[in-house]
Scaffold this active site. Structure first.
Site, PDB file in Angstrom:
ATOM      1  N   GLY A  64      16.904  21.366  18.205  1.00 25.78           N
ATOM      2  CA  GLY A  64      16.889  21.077  19.638  1.00 25.78           C
ATOM      3  C   GLY A  64      17.743  22.065  20.396  1.00 25.78           C
ATOM      4  O   GLY A  64      18.642  22.707  19.832  1.00 25.78           O
ATOM      5  N   TYR A 127      16.892  17.879  29.384  1.00 25.85           N
ATOM      6  CA  TYR A 127      17.298  17.481  28.027  1.00 25.85           C
ATOM      7  C   TYR A 127      17.173  15.966  27.864  1.00 25.85           C
ATOM      8  O   TYR A 127      16.600  15.476  26.884  1.00 25.85           O
ATOM      9  CB  TYR A 127      18.739  17.940  27.798  1.00 25.85           C
ATOM     10  CG  TYR A 127      19.281  17.672  26.412  1.00 25.85           C
ATOM     11  CD1 TYR A 127      18.859  18.436  25.319  1.00 25.85           C
ATOM     12  CD2 TYR A 127      20.227  16.672  26.196  1.00 25.85           C
ATOM     13  CE1 TYR A 127      19.371  18.200  24.049  1.00 25.85           C
ATOM     14  CE2 TYR A 127      20.740  16.430  24.938  1.00 25.85           C
ATOM     15  CZ  TYR A 127      20.308  17.206  23.864  1.00 25.85           C
ATOM     16  OH  TYR A 127      20.830  16.966  22.606  1.00 25.85           O
TER      17      TYR A 127
END
Ligand code: NAP
Length: 221
Positions: A64, A127
């Site tokens: 990520g 995010y």
């Protein structure tokens, strides 16, 4: 029989700690580098999957990125790269492997989410969105595959002592964060890896569709 795990983002941080824990527990490990599998690029993902002639027992969608972007300044290209890497790659890999796990009657998938999926902080809109989407995807996929012994969960870490945390927080900010946490310290990557391992192991026989927050108490105060 030796089980096989595929872990994304295994080069450092939480993914590297996961690789170690799975290897210590006798797993055969597939941890493609970014060169082999660029998760921000859907063509790279499809090509990797087309050429992977192998069954896996466990998938850990860990990789990520978290480039900060403030609303009003969100750039599509950067947001798209974030959504591809954090969310769409998780979907594509799960979409490929979950049905194969069902056919074999066994599988475990663990998706790495974040505390920012449940609460948030300035600059994290993209995010947070990507991680909230992971939680939602995890729930639905779990419903669809539970009866075939394919258990699918998410782990939502709080602040972990990795490069990602140091990238977005100064040493002074990290000291403040530590002081504000009930546990008074950051997590070490292996502590998150052990939880991921439990959910991905034979020991987990009944937990599915959950997002487990591992945050030193951050979200309870
Ligand atoms: N650190 C934290 O406090 C924290 C908190 C909550 C959630 N998380 C989540 O935990 C996961 C791991 O974070 P971390 O702190 O361990 O991060 P990290 O130390 O920055 O490592 C990220 C990993 O993802 C890989 N990666 C990034 N973009 C990629 C791409 N396009 N293709 C393939 N691989 C790519 C990196 O590969 P390269 O080596 O090629 O860069 C690296 O292996 C992430 O999903 C993150 O959102 C972290």
């Amino acid at each position: 029989m030796t089980k096989t795990v595929l872990i994304t983002g295994g080069s450092k941080g939480i993914g590297k700690a996961c690789s170690k824990v799975f290897l210590e527990n006798g797993f055969s490990l597939i941890a493609p580098t970014r060169k082999e599998l660029d998760l921000s690029n859907t063509i790279s993902i499809q090509t990797y999957l087309d050429n992977l002639n192998l069954d896996i027992d466990v998938l850990v969608n860990n990789a990520g990125i978290n480039p900060l972007a403030y609303v009003g300044e969100i750039d599509f290209q950067s947001a798209n790269e974030l959504m591809n890497t954090n969310f769409w790659a998780t979907v594509m890999l799960s979409n490929f492997f979950a049905p194969r796990m069902r056919d074999r009657g066994y599988g475990r998938i663990v998706n790495v989410s974040s505390i920012w999926s449940g609460v948030t902080k300035s600059g994290r809109s993209m995010y947070s969105s990507s991680k909230a989407a992971i939680n939602a995807f995890t729930r639905t996929a779990a419903v669809e595959f539970a009866s075939s012994n394919v258990l699918i969960n998410a782990v939502a870490p709080g602040y972990v002592n990795t490069e990602l945390t140091k990238l977005n927080n100064s040493p002074e900010q990290i000291d403040q964060i530590k002081a504000s946490l009930p546990i008074n310290r950051l997590a070490e990557p292996f502590e998150i890896a052990e939880l991921i391992y439990f959910l991905a192991s034979d020991k987990n026989t009944f937990v599915t569709g959950q997002t487990i927050f591992a945050d030193g108490g951050y979200s309870i105060i």
